[in-house]
Motif scaffolding. Structure first.
Motif, short mmCIF file in Angstrom:
data_model
loop_
_atom_site.label_atom_id
_atom_site.label_comp_id
_atom_site.label_asym_id
_atom_site.label_seq_id
_atom_site.Cartn_x
_atom_site.Cartn_y
_atom_site.Cartn_z
N LYS A 78 57.84 46.58 40.76
CA LYS A 78 56.43 46.23 40.57
C LYS A 78 56.25 45.30 39.37
CE LYS A 78 53.70 49.94 42.62
NZ LYS A 78 52.69 51.00 42.36
N TYR A 79 55.23 44.45 39.47
CA TYR A 79 54.83 43.55 38.39
C TYR A 79 53.36 43.80 38.06
CZ TYR A 79 59.16 40.92 38.95
OH TYR A 79 60.49 40.55 38.99
N TRP A 80 53.01 43.65 36.80
CA TRP A 80 51.62 43.83 36.39
C TRP A 80 51.09 42.54 35.76
CZ3 TRP A 80 50.57 43.15 31.21
CH2 TRP A 80 51.65 43.25 30.34
N LEU A 81 49.79 42.36 35.81
CA LEU A 81 49.14 41.17 35.29
C LEU A 81 47.79 41.56 34.71
CD1 LEU A 81 48.79 38.00 35.07
CD2 LEU A 81 47.78 38.12 37.35
N VAL A 82 47.51 41.08 33.51
CA VAL A 82 46.20 41.27 32.87
C VAL A 82 45.72 39.92 32.38
CG1 VAL A 82 44.93 42.30 30.95
CG2 VAL A 82 46.63 43.66 32.18
N VAL A 83 44.50 39.54 32.74
CA VAL A 83 43.89 38.32 32.19
C VAL A 83 42.67 38.72 31.37
CG1 VAL A 83 44.72 36.79 33.99
CG2 VAL A 83 42.55 37.94 34.30
N LEU A 84 42.44 37.99 30.28
CA LEU A 84 41.29 38.26 29.43
C LEU A 84 40.11 37.45 29.96
CD1 LEU A 84 42.99 38.27 25.92
CD2 LEU A 84 42.78 40.11 27.60
N LEU A 85 39.17 38.18 30.59
CA LEU A 85 38.11 37.52 31.34
C LEU A 85 36.94 37.07 30.47
CD1 LEU A 85 37.98 39.96 34.40
CD2 LEU A 85 39.20 37.81 34.23
N LEU A 86 36.70 37.77 29.38
CA LEU A 86 35.51 37.49 28.58
C LEU A 86 35.91 36.83 27.27
CD1 LEU A 86 32.44 37.74 28.23
CD2 LEU A 86 32.82 39.99 27.22
N SER A 87 35.53 35.59 27.10
CA SER A 87 35.75 34.84 25.85
C SER A 87 37.21 34.76 25.44
CB SER A 87 34.93 35.46 24.70
OG SER A 87 33.57 35.55 25.04
N SER A 105 57.22 37.76 44.41
CA SER A 105 56.72 36.76 45.36
C SER A 105 55.25 37.00 45.70
CB SER A 105 57.57 36.77 46.63
OG SER A 105 57.56 38.06 47.24
N THR A 106 54.84 38.26 45.86
CA THR A 106 53.43 38.52 46.15
C THR A 106 52.55 38.17 44.96
OG1 THR A 106 53.73 40.84 45.51
CG2 THR A 106 53.91 40.31 47.85
N LEU A 107 53.07 38.34 43.75
CA LEU A 107 52.32 37.93 42.56
C LEU A 107 52.14 36.43 42.53
CD1 LEU A 107 52.81 39.24 38.94
CD2 LEU A 107 52.48 36.84 39.38
N LEU A 108 53.22 35.69 42.83
CA LEU A 108 53.14 34.22 42.76
C LEU A 108 52.20 33.68 43.84
CD1 LEU A 108 56.90 33.36 42.12
CD2 LEU A 108 55.05 33.48 40.46
N ILE A 109 52.21 34.32 45.02
CA ILE A 109 51.33 33.87 46.10
C ILE A 109 49.90 34.36 45.87
CG2 ILE A 109 50.91 33.97 48.59
CD1 ILE A 109 53.93 34.31 48.94
N GLY A 110 49.77 35.54 45.25
CA GLY A 110 48.44 36.10 44.98
C GLY A 110 47.92 36.96 46.09
N ILE A 111 48.77 37.79 46.70
CA ILE A 111 48.34 38.66 47.79
C ILE A 111 48.82 40.09 47.52
CG2 ILE A 111 48.36 36.83 49.52
CD1 ILE A 111 51.04 37.92 50.51
N GLY A 112 48.13 41.06 48.20
CA GLY A 112 48.59 42.44 48.15
C GLY A 112 48.45 43.12 46.81
N GLN A 113 47.49 42.70 45.99
CA GLN A 113 47.35 43.27 44.67
C GLN A 113 46.59 44.59 44.69
OE1 GLN A 113 45.90 40.45 45.64
NE2 GLN A 113 43.71 40.52 45.20
N THR A 114 46.81 45.41 43.66
CA THR A 114 46.06 46.64 43.44
C THR A 114 45.47 46.59 42.05
OG1 THR A 114 47.57 47.89 44.86
CG2 THR A 114 46.19 49.14 43.35
N ASP A 115 44.15 46.74 41.95
CA ASP A 115 43.47 46.68 40.66
C ASP A 115 43.16 48.08 40.15
OD1 ASP A 115 43.56 43.96 40.77
OD2 ASP A 115 41.52 43.72 41.52
N THR A 116 43.54 48.36 38.91
CA THR A 116 43.26 49.64 38.27
C THR A 116 42.36 49.38 37.06
OG1 THR A 116 45.43 50.49 38.93
CG2 THR A 116 44.25 51.70 37.21
N TYR A 117 41.14 49.95 37.08
CA TYR A 117 40.15 49.64 36.05
C TYR A 117 40.25 50.64 34.90
CZ TYR A 117 38.00 46.12 38.95
OH TYR A 117 37.79 44.98 39.68
N ILE A 118 40.29 50.08 33.67
CA ILE A 118 40.30 50.90 32.46
C ILE A 118 38.87 51.25 32.08
CG2 ILE A 118 40.94 50.95 30.02
CD1 ILE A 118 43.15 48.95 30.69
#
Length: 491
Positions: free
Chosen positions: A259-268, A282-295
């Motif tokens: 598994k790979y994880w990704l976090v982007v800073l959305l606000l400012s 490969s799914t990360l690079l293509i941008g498919i099949g993601q699962t979002d976990t909200y803090i």
């Protein structure tokens, strides 16, 4: 064959070869005595004709070489500069950005159509939804037109560049024919020898190598270079968010090894509130099949991620808690947050961030790193005069601060840090193309080094996040919205 062509015995012909004559001429500077005589060697390509008038030999010397076509050489240089200015990395990735954007808009359109089919009341709601879909289709058509236009422009650019390269190649082959005296070949050889000489001088003046990690600690030798990038790609967000982080869990649960994880800073470019996970690279690079976990539900609020430095270890994300000098541990399974506070004089809220002479990296007061033994937090404090402090984080629940090491490295001169086998490495900004690993601190021996010279080839100007994965010996980098990996080479 040697032959004297002049009555003056001070001028002697050393050797006659076809079309070339070498003369040895005594030369006496006006400010030197008779004992200091210099010899000039005169090399003249010539057409040799000889006639006899009485008892005197007369020679006519004519230069047989045509004039060098300097205008053609300048034309090649101009063409090369034009090619360099026309073909840039931004243009090479423009098509990728358009395609990714088009994929996202089509996916959004599909979702809207499905929603309309489910909720159409045959009345006002349906009319409004159809109008929205109509506008989205028009925007998608605009993207298609831009994509087609860009593709056509690139085809023209490719043909034009290929023609310029062929023309430059032909011209250079023609220019090399003027090299009757092997000047160009010898100049190339001289440049190569000069480079090797400078390299040799640098090696002689080089300081001791970076720390060698004892085999008992993790089996690696000293780090000698950084190779790459091995991975270089935009995320699904394109260039919208230049600050973020990504990587793999350094101590994954069974079944989550890939598994790979990704976090982007959305606000400012400061705050983030969810973690996106992918099953493969490969799914990360293509941008498919993601699962979002909200803090948290939004930004910024309690438990929000603050700053781009974070790591994943044991299915938990470690990061700087919002608006505090505390370390947050977010459990990805239970979605619970535990915290542990750093000393009260530790930098937070952009008081002691990373940076260099030209800029500072916002809200990088705390950096998190993983190595073969666990998780560390790297920060600075006023009591340590803004210098870097390393603290081991015990990954229990809640987390606990472990052993601490203080250094004499001023944090404001550092752009990033990472840990390998208990050794802290720090990087600094050299220029837009190069980042340098210049510093190390061995937590075992407490030895500091400021003279490491290990370069990282950058693809973008800034590196906002950098961390070492002990499982694959790669550096994971987030750089101006691009994600990259580099391989560490150990001797």
């Amino acid at each position: 064959m040697k032959k004297s062509l002049f009555h003056n015995n001070d001028i002697k012909t050393l050797l006659l070869l076809p079309n070339i004559v070498y003369y040895e001429v005594p030369f006496l500077p006006s400010d030197m005595g008779q004992s200091n005589i210099f010899i000039l060697l005169i090399l003249i390509p010539l057409t040799f004709t000889q006639s006899v008038k009485g008892k005197v030999c007369v020679c006519d010397l004519k230069n047989s070489d045509p004039a060098f076509p300097m205008n053609k050489l300048m034309k090649v240089e101009t063409s090369a500069l034009q090619c360099t200015g026309t073909i840039t990395s931004q243009k090479m990735t423009e098509l990728d950005r358009l395609v990714l954007g088009l994929q996202q808009r089509i996916k959004q359109l599909e979702d809207n159509v499905v929603m309309l089919e489910k909720e159409d009341d045959r009345n006002l709601y349906g009319a409004v939804s159809l109008r929205i879909i109509e506008l989205e289709i028009a925007e998608i058509q605009g993207l298609f037109n831009k994509l087609n236009s860009t593709t056509t422009n690139y085809q023209h650019l490719s043909l034009q560049t290929a023609a310029q390269l062929d023309d430059m190649k032909d011209t250079m082959e023609e220019l090399e024919k003027f090299d009757n005296m092997q000047v160009i070949k010898k100049e190339r050889e001289n440049q190569r020898i000069k480079r090797e000489l400078e390299q040799c001088k640098e090696e002689i003046k080089a300081t001791a190598p970076p720390p060698t990690v004892p085999p008992a600690r993790c089996g690696l030798g000293r780090m000698v270079s950084v190779v790459g990038p091995r991975t270089y790609s935009l995320t699904v967000y394109s260039t919208s968010y230049p600050y973020g982080a990504w990587g793999r869990d350094a101590n994954p649960a069974r079944g989550d090894e890939n598994k790979y994880w990704l976090v982007v800073l959305l606000l400012s470019n400061v705050y983030g509130h969810f973690v996106r996970q992918y099953n493969t690279l490969s799914t990360l690079l293509i941008g498919i099949g993601q699962t979002d976990t909200y803090i948290s539900s939004s930004n910024p609020t309690t438990n929000t991620i603050q700053g781009p430095n974070m790591v994943m270890y044991g299915n938990a994300l470690y990061y700087n808690c919002y608006n505090t000098y505390s370390v947050c541990q977010f459990n990805m399974t239970t979605r619970s947050v535990s915290t542990v506070a750093l000393p009260k004089d530790a930098g937070y809220n952009n008081k002691l961030p990373f940076g260099h002479l030209a800029a500072a990296y916002s809200y990088t007061d705390m950096d998190f790193a993983t190595d073969e033994s666990g998780v560390y937090v790297i920060y600075a404090s006023t009591s340590n005069f803004g210098n870097v402090i390393i603290t081991k984080v015990q990954t229990s629940n809640p987390p606990v601060l472990g052993q601490t090491w203080t250094t004499s490295l001023y944090k404001g001169t550092v752009t990033n840090t990472f840990m390998v086998c208990g050794v802290l490495y720090a990087t600094r900004y050299l220029d837009k193309e190069t980042e340098e690993i210049f510093y190390s601190y061995d937590t075992k021996t407490k030895e500091e080094r400021f003279d490491l010279k290990i370069n990282i080839k950058k693809m973008q100007t800034n590196i906002q996040f950098l961390n070492y994965d002990p499982r694959d010996h790669l550096l994971y980098v987030y750089s101006d919205a691009y994600i990259l990996t580099y391989e560490l080479i150990f001797q």
